[in-house]
Design a protein around this motif. Structure first.
Motif, PDB file in Angstrom:
ATOM      1  N   ALA A 250       0.829  -1.212   0.000  1.00  0.00           N
ATOM      2  CA  ALA A 250       0.000   0.000   0.000  1.00  0.00           C
ATOM      3  C   ALA A 250       0.861   1.259   0.000  1.00  0.00           C
ATOM      4  O   ALA A 250       1.995   1.265   0.483  1.00  0.00           O
ATOM      5  CB  ALA A 250      -0.924   0.009   1.213  1.00  0.00           C
ATOM      6  N   GLY A 251       0.289   2.344  -0.519  1.00  0.00           N
ATOM      7  CA  GLY A 251       0.962   3.636  -0.534  1.00  0.00           C
ATOM      8  C   GLY A 251       0.993   4.272   0.846  1.00  0.00           C
ATOM      9  O   GLY A 251       0.197   3.936   1.732  1.00  0.00           O
ATOM     10  N   ILE A 252       1.884   5.214   1.014  1.00  0.00           N
ATOM     11  CA  ILE A 252       2.096   5.830   2.333  1.00  0.00           C
ATOM     12  C   ILE A 252       0.849   6.566   2.836  1.00  0.00           C
ATOM     13  O   ILE A 252       0.569   6.552   4.030  1.00  0.00           O
ATOM     14  CB  ILE A 252       3.341   6.740   2.339  1.00  0.00           C
ATOM     15  N   LYS A 253       0.078   7.184   1.938  1.00  0.00           N
ATOM     16  CA  LYS A 253      -1.123   7.897   2.373  1.00  0.00           C
ATOM     17  C   LYS A 253      -2.106   6.932   3.038  1.00  0.00           C
ATOM     18  O   LYS A 253      -2.616   7.202   4.125  1.00  0.00           O
ATOM     19  CB  LYS A 253      -1.794   8.618   1.206  1.00  0.00           C
ATOM     20  N   GLU A 254      -2.366   5.799   2.396  1.00  0.00           N
ATOM     21  CA  GLU A 254      -3.286   4.808   2.961  1.00  0.00           C
ATOM     22  C   GLU A 254      -2.771   4.264   4.296  1.00  0.00           C
ATOM     23  O   GLU A 254      -3.515   4.155   5.266  1.00  0.00           O
ATOM     24  CB  GLU A 254      -3.486   3.647   1.980  1.00  0.00           C
ATOM     25  N   VAL A 255      -1.486   3.941   4.345  1.00  0.00           N
ATOM     26  CA  VAL A 255      -0.901   3.397   5.575  1.00  0.00           C
ATOM     27  C   VAL A 255      -1.005   4.413   6.706  1.00  0.00           C
ATOM     28  O   VAL A 255      -1.428   4.093   7.815  1.00  0.00           O
ATOM     29  CB  VAL A 255       0.561   2.950   5.345  1.00  0.00           C
ATOM     30  N   PHE A 256      -0.643   5.661   6.412  1.00  0.00           N
ATOM     31  CA  PHE A 256      -0.716   6.706   7.438  1.00  0.00           C
ATOM     32  C   PHE A 256      -2.158   6.897   7.907  1.00  0.00           C
ATOM     33  O   PHE A 256      -2.412   7.020   9.114  1.00  0.00           O
ATOM     34  CB  PHE A 256      -0.148   8.036   6.920  1.00  0.00           C
ATOM     35  N   ASP A 257      -3.107   6.930   6.960  1.00  0.00           N
ATOM     36  CA  ASP A 257      -4.512   7.134   7.326  1.00  0.00           C
ATOM     37  C   ASP A 257      -5.014   6.050   8.269  1.00  0.00           C
ATOM     38  O   ASP A 257      -5.744   6.339   9.221  1.00  0.00           O
ATOM     39  CB  ASP A 257      -5.395   7.198   6.075  1.00  0.00           C
ATOM     40  N   VAL A 258      -4.624   4.813   8.037  1.00  0.00           N
ATOM     41  CA  VAL A 258      -5.060   3.704   8.901  1.00  0.00           C
ATOM     42  C   VAL A 258      -4.368   3.767  10.260  1.00  0.00           C
ATOM     43  O   VAL A 258      -5.013   3.698  11.303  1.00  0.00           O
ATOM     44  CB  VAL A 258      -4.806   2.339   8.219  1.00  0.00           C
ATOM     45  N   LEU A 259      -3.046   3.896  10.268  1.00  0.00           N
ATOM     46  CA  LEU A 259      -2.303   3.849  11.529  1.00  0.00           C
ATOM     47  C   LEU A 259      -2.524   5.069  12.409  1.00  0.00           C
ATOM     48  O   LEU A 259      -2.413   4.978  13.632  1.00  0.00           O
ATOM     49  CB  LEU A 259      -0.810   3.655  11.253  1.00  0.00           C
ATOM     50  N   SER A 260      -2.846   6.213  11.815  1.00  0.00           N
ATOM     51  CA  SER A 260      -3.081   7.414  12.623  1.00  0.00           C
ATOM     52  C   SER A 260      -4.523   7.493  13.127  1.00  0.00           C
ATOM     53  O   SER A 260      -4.831   8.323  13.989  1.00  0.00           O
ATOM     54  CB  SER A 260      -2.719   8.682  11.837  1.00  0.00           C
ATOM     55  N   ASP A 261      -5.390   6.622  12.621  1.00  0.00           N
ATOM     56  CA  ASP A 261      -6.765   6.517  13.122  1.00  0.00           C
ATOM     57  C   ASP A 261      -6.744   5.424  14.182  1.00  0.00           C
ATOM     58  O   ASP A 261      -6.868   4.232  13.873  1.00  0.00           O
ATOM     59  CB  ASP A 261      -7.718   6.168  11.977  1.00  0.00           C
ATOM     60  N   ILE A 262      -6.556   5.803  15.420  1.00  0.00           N
ATOM     61  CA  ILE A 262      -6.266   4.843  16.489  1.00  0.00           C
ATOM     62  C   ILE A 262      -7.330   3.749  16.608  1.00  0.00           C
ATOM     63  O   ILE A 262      -6.976   2.567  16.703  1.00  0.00           O
ATOM     64  CB  ILE A 262      -6.020   5.561  17.841  1.00  0.00           C
ATOM     65  N   PRO A 263      -8.635   4.051  16.577  1.00  0.00           N
ATOM     66  CA  PRO A 263      -9.612   2.959  16.635  1.00  0.00           C
ATOM     67  C   PRO A 263      -9.485   1.969  15.471  1.00  0.00           C
ATOM     68  O   PRO A 263      -9.638   0.763  15.666  1.00  0.00           O
ATOM     69  CB  PRO A 263     -10.959   3.680  16.608  1.00  0.00           C
ATOM     70  N   VAL A 264      -9.166   2.462  14.283  1.00  0.00           N
ATOM     71  CA  VAL A 264      -8.990   1.569  13.134  1.00  0.00           C
ATOM     72  C   VAL A 264      -7.728   0.726  13.316  1.00  0.00           C
ATOM     73  O   VAL A 264      -7.750  -0.498  13.129  1.00  0.00           O
ATOM     74  CB  VAL A 264      -8.945   2.359  11.805  1.00  0.00           C
ATOM     75  N   ALA A 265      -6.626   1.356  13.686  1.00  0.00           N
ATOM     76  CA  ALA A 265      -5.378   0.612  13.910  1.00  0.00           C
ATOM     77  C   ALA A 265      -5.563  -0.412  15.030  1.00  0.00           C
ATOM     78  O   ALA A 265      -5.128  -1.565  14.910  1.00  0.00           O
ATOM     79  CB  ALA A 265      -4.241   1.575  14.241  1.00  0.00           C
ATOM     80  N   ALA A 266      -6.226  -0.016  16.109  1.00  0.00           N
ATOM     81  CA  ALA A 266      -6.436  -0.916  17.252  1.00  0.00           C
ATOM     82  C   ALA A 266      -7.331  -2.096  16.891  1.00  0.00           C
ATOM     83  O   ALA A 266      -7.195  -3.180  17.472  1.00  0.00           O
ATOM     84  CB  ALA A 266      -7.029  -0.143  18.427  1.00  0.00           C
ATOM     85  N   SER A 267      -8.223  -1.907  15.930  1.00  0.00           N
ATOM     86  CA  SER A 267      -9.135  -2.990  15.544  1.00  0.00           C
ATOM     87  C   SER A 267      -8.385  -4.173  14.939  1.00  0.00           C
ATOM     88  O   SER A 267      -8.920  -5.278  14.865  1.00  0.00           O
ATOM     89  CB  SER A 267     -10.204  -2.478  14.570  1.00  0.00           C
ATOM     90  N   HIS A 268      -7.147  -3.982  14.544  1.00  0.00           N
ATOM     91  CA  HIS A 268      -6.323  -5.051  13.985  1.00  0.00           C
ATOM     92  C   HIS A 268      -5.504  -5.775  15.057  1.00  0.00           C
ATOM     93  O   HIS A 268      -4.858  -6.773  14.763  1.00  0.00           O
ATOM     94  CB  HIS A 268      -5.392  -4.490  12.902  1.00  0.00           C
ATOM     95  N   TYR A 269      -5.506  -5.242  16.286  1.00  0.00           N
ATOM     96  CA  TYR A 269      -4.728  -5.848  17.380  1.00  0.00           C
ATOM     97  C   TYR A 269      -5.590  -6.910  18.060  1.00  0.00           C
ATOM     98  O   TYR A 269      -6.735  -6.645  18.420  1.00  0.00           O
ATOM     99  CB  TYR A 269      -4.309  -4.775  18.405  1.00  0.00           C
ATOM    100  N   PRO A 270      -5.063  -8.117  18.248  1.00  0.00           N
ATOM    101  CA  PRO A 270      -5.872  -9.181  18.860  1.00  0.00           C
ATOM    102  C   PRO A 270      -6.119  -8.964  20.353  1.00  0.00           C
ATOM    103  O   PRO A 270      -5.334  -8.298  21.031  1.00  0.00           O
ATOM    104  CB  PRO A 270      -5.029 -10.434  18.633  1.00  0.00           C
ATOM    105  N   LYS A 271      -7.222  -9.521  20.802  1.00  0.00           N
ATOM    106  CA  LYS A 271      -7.579  -9.599  22.228  1.00  0.00           C
ATOM    107  C   LYS A 271      -7.806  -8.253  22.896  1.00  0.00           C
ATOM    108  O   LYS A 271      -7.675  -8.128  24.109  1.00  0.00           O
ATOM    109  CB  LYS A 271      -6.547 -10.424  22.997  1.00  0.00           C
ATOM    110  N   VAL A 272      -8.145  -7.220  22.104  1.00  0.00           N
ATOM    111  CA  VAL A 272      -8.518  -5.937  22.698  1.00  0.00           C
ATOM    112  C   VAL A 272     -10.002  -6.041  23.059  1.00  0.00           C
ATOM    113  O   VAL A 272     -10.838  -6.261  22.196  1.00  0.00           O
ATOM    114  CB  VAL A 272      -8.281  -4.757  21.731  1.00  0.00           C
ATOM    115  N   ASP A 273     -10.295  -5.920  24.335  1.00  0.00           N
ATOM    116  CA  ASP A 273     -11.678  -5.983  24.790  1.00  0.00           C
ATOM    117  C   ASP A 273     -12.388  -4.662  24.530  1.00  0.00           C
ATOM    118  O   ASP A 273     -13.500  -4.625  24.013  1.00  0.00           O
ATOM    119  CB  ASP A 273     -11.717  -6.341  26.286  1.00  0.00           C
ATOM    120  N   LYS A 274     -11.710  -3.547  24.897  1.00  0.00           N
ATOM    121  CA  LYS A 274     -12.279  -2.212  24.690  1.00  0.00           C
ATOM    122  C   LYS A 274     -11.169  -1.217  24.399  1.00  0.00           C
ATOM    123  O   LYS A 274     -10.087  -1.306  24.963  1.00  0.00           O
ATOM    124  CB  LYS A 274     -12.980  -1.713  25.959  1.00  0.00           C
TER     125      LYS A 274
END
Length: 156
Positions: free
Chosen positions: A17-41
């Motif tokens: 993926a291009g840097i814009k897409e990567v930055f947009d996902v990783l800087s959106d904390i709820p979106v980035a966190a949704s990829h982390y396993p075992k997060v309850d809240k």
């Protein structure tokens, strides 16, 4: 009684993926966190600060839960997303960041993560719990990197 477990992880990988897409996902904390396993809240505390509450894990008669909060700062021009620990929120102090580099047809991603978890277990169990907690934290972060790589079209 409590024990302290230190974590120190680093990753370097490249995705399609291009840097814009990567930055947009990783800087959106709820979106980035949704990829982390075992997060309850993931709790939005306001002012770019979030509390991560993980699922409880059971070890014999002990049940442990990791909770920590971080304040996030993103800089698109520098390709960085950094976080610093918020004291007094949970039982962990985690800091780190993403560094993104545009490779024209891909994006190089560097993740660094350090911190300390304070867990309420008897000192006698320190020799057993410490490597177990470190291993579990590393496995979950490995899975996060794998999930994000998949999200970005795989590694180059």
């Amino acid at each position: 009684m409590t024990i302290n477990v230190n974590v120190d992880l680093g990753y370097e990988f490249e995705v399609k993926a291009g840097i814009k897409e990567v930055f947009d996902v990783l800087s959106d904390i709820p979106v980035a966190a949704s990829h982390y396993p075992k997060v309850d809240k993931l709790v939005d505390l306001g002012k770019d600060t979030f509390r991560w509450e993980f699922e409880k894990i059971g070890i014999a008669q002990f049940h442990l839960q990791t909770i920590f909060a971080c304040k996030y700062a993103s800089n698109r021009a520098k390709g960085t997303i950094n976080w610093t620990p918020v004291k007094g929120e949970g039982n962990g102090l985690i800091e780190g960041g993403w560094k993104l580099t545009d490779k024209k047809k891909s994006t190089k991603i560097v993740l660094s993560l350090t911190g300390e978890l304070t867990l309420p277990v008897p000192g006698l169990l320190k020799m057993v719990i410490t490597p177990l907690v470190k291993s579990e934290f590393e496995k979950m972060t490995d899975q996060w990197v794998a999930n994000l790589s998949k999200r970005f079209g795989g590694e180059v």
